[in-house]
Write an enzyme that holds these catalytic residues in place. Structure first.
Site, mmCIF file in Angstrom:
data_model
loop_
_atom_site.group_PDB
_atom_site.id
_atom_site.type_symbol
_atom_site.label_atom_id
_atom_site.label_comp_id
_atom_site.label_asym_id
_atom_site.label_seq_id
_atom_site.Cartn_x
_atom_site.Cartn_y
_atom_site.Cartn_z
ATOM 1 N N GLU A 147 0.865 -1.158 -0.028
ATOM 2 C CA GLU A 147 -0.034 -0.038 -0.064
ATOM 3 C C GLU A 147 0.890 1.301 0.188
ATOM 4 O O GLU A 147 1.955 1.217 0.612
ATOM 5 C CB GLU A 147 -0.704 -0.148 1.351
ATOM 6 C CG GLU A 147 -1.818 1.138 1.618
ATOM 7 C CD GLU A 147 -2.486 0.953 2.718
ATOM 8 O OE1 GLU A 147 -2.014 0.203 3.819
ATOM 9 O OE2 GLU A 147 -3.482 1.733 3.153
ATOM 10 N N LYS A 177 -9.602 1.889 -1.831
ATOM 11 C CA LYS A 177 -9.568 1.174 -0.678
ATOM 12 C C LYS A 177 -11.034 1.404 -0.054
ATOM 13 O O LYS A 177 -11.455 2.819 -0.004
ATOM 14 C CB LYS A 177 -8.437 1.665 0.213
ATOM 15 C CG LYS A 177 -8.323 0.735 1.481
ATOM 16 C CD LYS A 177 -7.438 1.376 2.533
ATOM 17 C CE LYS A 177 -7.177 0.521 3.671
ATOM 18 N NZ LYS A 177 -5.900 0.834 4.334
ATOM 19 N N CYS A 192 -4.673 -3.551 2.535
ATOM 20 C CA CYS A 192 -4.682 -3.570 4.067
ATOM 21 C C CYS A 192 -5.590 -3.867 4.814
ATOM 22 O O CYS A 192 -6.258 -4.996 4.909
ATOM 23 C CB CYS A 192 -4.029 -2.412 4.353
ATOM 24 S SG CYS A 192 -3.081 -2.285 5.919
HETATM 25 C C1 ACM Z 1 -3.933 -0.046 7.126
HETATM 26 O O1 ACM Z 1 -5.003 -0.229 6.384
HETATM 27 N N1 ACM Z 1 -3.000 0.578 6.448
HETATM 28 C C2 ACM Z 1 -3.601 -0.345 8.413
#
Ligand code: ACM
Length: 274
Positions: free
Chosen positions: A41, A112, A145
């Site tokens: 990420e 995301k 993530c």
């Molecule tokens: C995250 O989602 N970077 C912990």
């Protein structure tokens, strides 16, 4: 589909040093031949944006920004799918996104869905949902993530036909590396988590230490390859996509077909709305 090789890159970016971080990631990839390459990420920008203006300044359009152009070049050189996180600018919106490119072509930009902690101060949550792309017969789904803690993320990608879930990460909690083999097992998919290492100290944000331990998990919940908790690394594993297309378990049950979704209706309603 023949056996495919997946590579996860675990890097240690310096916040804001995009071009140097891209060069360092390229050096890690030197000599790595893989059909699917997953990077963390926000792997070239860094993570701890102090405010929205800082994230806006770092954000790039898809596919025409400096980070994605490098990913396109890496994918063309290898004929590979490359999945990597970057801050995306889309009009007035800024997303914590993952580019999905293959063979020099942009395939998808995943935004995301589940933002972690302070991320919602600097990014807009993605509203486009989860996508699976197909390249040379391999079906690649993407989540980023913290999406891991919502099992619906991996489930949605499995129901959409993913053979492998590419999972760019900047993990700070210690649990995901234990959870991913279970996400793989319960969905009968492969997972490829590329996490970063290092620490960011960007007051007023709390110092964040990233937990490394990138891993590839198999459809039977076995860890196929993993990286140390510290230090940059590249890990490689070979996958047979056919194993992700047969959801049966010993005993005869089918992990997807034997679900009883009419009894799960409450899972599709947010407790914030209920
Ligand atoms: C995250 O989602 N970077 C912990």
């Amino acid at each position: 589909v023949p056996t495919v090789r997946v590579a996860c890159v675990q890097n240690d970016p310096a916040f804001g040093a995009r071009d140097a971080n891209l060069d360092a990631a390229e050096a890690l990839l030197d000599g790595v031949e893989a059909d699917l390459v997953v990077l963390p990420e926000l792997f070239a920008s860094g993570y701890s944006f102090r405010d929205r203006a800082e994230a806006e300044a770092a954000a790039e359009p898809f596919p025409d920004g400096p980070t994605v152009r490098r990913l396109l070049a890496w994918s063309r050189r290898r004929g590979a799918v490359v999945v990597a996180g970057f801050p995306e600018r889309a009009g007035a919106r800024v997303h914590n996104a993952a580019a999905v490119v293959a063979d020099g072509r942009p395939l998808a930009c995943y935004r995301k869905v589940h933002l972690f902690g302070f991320e919602s101060d600097v990014f807009d949550a993605g509203d486009d949902g989860f996508a699976v792309v197909e390249h040379r017969g391999l079906r690649v789904g993407t989540m980023v993530c913290f999406d891991w803690i919502f099992p619906e993320s991996a489930r949605t990608l499995a129901l959409r036909g993913a053979d492998v879930i590419a999972h760019p990460s900047n993990l700070v909690l210690p649990w995901c590396q234990r959870a991913m083999p279970l996400r793989a097992l319960e969905n009968g998919v492969f997972t490829a988590t590329a996490n970063r290492v290092g620490t960011e100290r960007r007051a007023p944000r709390p110092a964040l230490r990233f937990t490394g331990g990138s891993l590839v998990a198999g459809v039977d919940g076995v860890v196929l390859a993993s990286a140390p908790e510290e230090g940059p690394a590249v890990l490689v594993a070979d996958l047979d996509p056919a194993r992700a297309r047969d959801k049966r378990l010993p005993g005869g049950n089918d992990r997807l077909a034997d679900r009883r979704p009419h009894l799960y209706g409450s899972h599709t309603v947010s407790s914030k709305d209920a």
